[in-house]
Design a protein around this motif. Structure first.
Motif, PDB file in Angstrom:
ATOM      1  N   LEU A   7       0.832  -1.194   0.000  1.00 14.95           N
ATOM      2  CA  LEU A   7       0.000   0.000   0.000  1.00 14.95           C
ATOM      3  C   LEU A   7       0.873   1.252   0.000  1.00 14.95           C
ATOM      4  N   THR A   8       1.968   1.224   0.739  1.00 12.43           N
ATOM      5  CA  THR A   8       2.887   2.371   0.772  1.00 12.43           C
ATOM      6  C   THR A   8       3.444   2.670  -0.620  1.00 12.43           C
ATOM      7  N   GLN A  11       0.744   4.418  -2.476  1.00  7.81           N
ATOM      8  CA  GLN A  11       0.546   5.764  -1.939  1.00  7.81           C
ATOM      9  C   GLN A  11       1.649   6.721  -2.408  1.00  7.81           C
ATOM     10  N   GLN A  12       2.880   6.236  -2.427  1.00  2.85           N
ATOM     11  CA  GLN A  12       3.988   7.080  -2.890  1.00  2.85           C
ATOM     12  C   GLN A  12       3.850   7.413  -4.376  1.00  2.85           C
ATOM     13  N   ALA A  13       3.448   6.430  -5.172  1.00  2.94           N
ATOM     14  CA  ALA A  13       3.229   6.675  -6.597  1.00  2.94           C
ATOM     15  C   ALA A  13       2.064   7.643  -6.803  1.00  2.94           C
ATOM     16  N   ALA A  14       1.009   7.470  -6.021  1.00  4.72           N
ATOM     17  CA  ALA A  14      -0.142   8.368  -6.124  1.00  4.72           C
ATOM     18  C   ALA A  14       0.270   9.802  -5.805  1.00  4.72           C
ATOM     19  N   VAL A  21      -4.725   6.234  -5.028  1.00  2.00           N
ATOM     20  CA  VAL A  21      -4.338   4.827  -5.144  1.00  2.00           C
ATOM     21  C   VAL A  21      -5.328   4.093  -6.043  1.00  2.00           C
ATOM     22  N   ALA A  22      -6.608   4.389  -5.926  1.00  5.01           N
ATOM     23  CA  ALA A  22      -7.635   3.693  -6.718  1.00  5.01           C
ATOM     24  C   ALA A  22      -7.409   3.862  -8.222  1.00  5.01           C
ATOM     25  N   ASN A 181     -14.816   1.228 -14.427  1.00  3.62           N
ATOM     26  CA  ASN A 181     -15.371   0.207 -13.531  1.00  3.62           C
ATOM     27  C   ASN A 181     -14.354  -0.257 -12.502  1.00  3.62           C
ATOM     28  N   ALA A 182     -13.110  -0.429 -12.924  1.00  3.17           N
ATOM     29  CA  ALA A 182     -12.070  -0.856 -11.993  1.00  3.17           C
ATOM     30  C   ALA A 182     -11.805   0.229 -10.950  1.00  3.17           C
ATOM     31  N   TYR A 183     -11.826   1.466 -11.374  1.00  2.00           N
ATOM     32  CA  TYR A 183     -11.625   2.564 -10.434  1.00  2.00           C
ATOM     33  C   TYR A 183     -12.716   2.547  -9.358  1.00  2.00           C
ATOM     34  N   ALA A 184     -13.977   2.401  -9.776  1.00  2.00           N
ATOM     35  CA  ALA A 184     -15.091   2.369  -8.824  1.00  2.00           C
ATOM     36  C   ALA A 184     -14.917   1.227  -7.823  1.00  2.00           C
ATOM     37  N   LYS A 185     -14.398   0.115  -8.291  1.00  8.43           N
ATOM     38  CA  LYS A 185     -14.188  -1.044  -7.423  1.00  8.43           C
ATOM     39  C   LYS A 185     -13.096  -0.793  -6.360  1.00  8.43           C
ATOM     40  N   HIS A 186     -12.103   0.015  -6.707  1.00  9.73           N
ATOM     41  CA  HIS A 186     -10.965   0.233  -5.806  1.00  9.73           C
ATOM     42  C   HIS A 186     -11.117   1.458  -4.909  1.00  9.73           C
ATOM     43  N   LEU A 187     -12.251   2.152  -5.016  1.00  5.72           N
ATOM     44  CA  LEU A 187     -12.478   3.326  -4.150  1.00  5.72           C
ATOM     45  C   LEU A 187     -12.586   2.928  -2.688  1.00  5.72           C
TER      46      LEU A 187
END
Length: 187
Positions: A7-8, A11-14, A21-22, A181-187
């Motif tokens: 996750l880190t 988060q760093q890439a985001a 991240v999503a 759709n993938a973005y909505a799933k990862h929110l």
């Protein structure tokens, strides 16, 4: 086996892309089902015969019609194993063209995009891609910043992002809808 992203890492890439991240996870899901390597440690690839044809100017169309032809064929190669089989044959014919005509890693970046990823050669690009998902993520960030696609990702302009990231035929494969759709799933 190469390590997976944390996750880190996301988060760093985001933060680097000034997005969430999503958004990044959406791209990984659509491009590679969220994996940079398979269960035995092979990098996820997709060999593109129509691109091999382009980089070799059709030289192998007659002798190797399963790995060199002028038009993209939907759902070909059928899976990772077939991509690797084609890649391994093609590299004996022309290693550079093979690498240029293959997409690598969890973000499925084409070898031909190596300069936009900050690499001097396609060989350097492939070597880096094979190291880890963290390196794949770094090269993805470099690519988006070079192409100035970070704002389309950040602003959820899925069609524009897909057009530049996947090519003009993105609508045939519904990349924009898949990303949304993938973005909505990862929110």
């Amino acid at each position: 086996m190469p390590t997976t992203l944390t996750l880190t890492d996301f988060q760093q890439a985001a933060a680097r892309l000034r997005t969430g991240v999503a958004e990044i996870k959406a791209v990984t899901e659509v491009e590679s089902n969220g994996r940079g390597f398979d269960s035995v440690g092979r990098i996820i690839i997709r060999f593109e015969p129509h691109k091999f044809h382009e980089y070799t100017k059709g030289k192998y169309d007659g002798t190797h019609p399963s790995l060199s032809f002028p038009q993209r064929r939907k759902n070909y190669p059928v899976d990772l194993n077939q991509s690797w089989d084609l890649y391994n044959i093609a590299k004996t014919l022309d290693l550079t063209a093979t690498r240029l005509a293959t997409s690598f890693g969890m973000f499925q970046i084409m070898g031909s995009n190596f300069p936009s990823c900050g690499c001097k050669t396609v060989g350097e690009f492939v070597t880096k891609m094979c190291k880890s998902e963290a390196v794949q993520l770094d090269l993805f960030c470099r690519l988006l910043l070079d192409w100035r696609l970070d704002d389309e990702l950040r602003n959820h302009q899925w069609a524009t992002f897909a057009k530049f990231y996947n090519g003009a035929g993105f609508r045939q494969l519904h990349y924009d809808t898949k990303l949304q759709n993938a973005y909505a799933k990862h929110l």
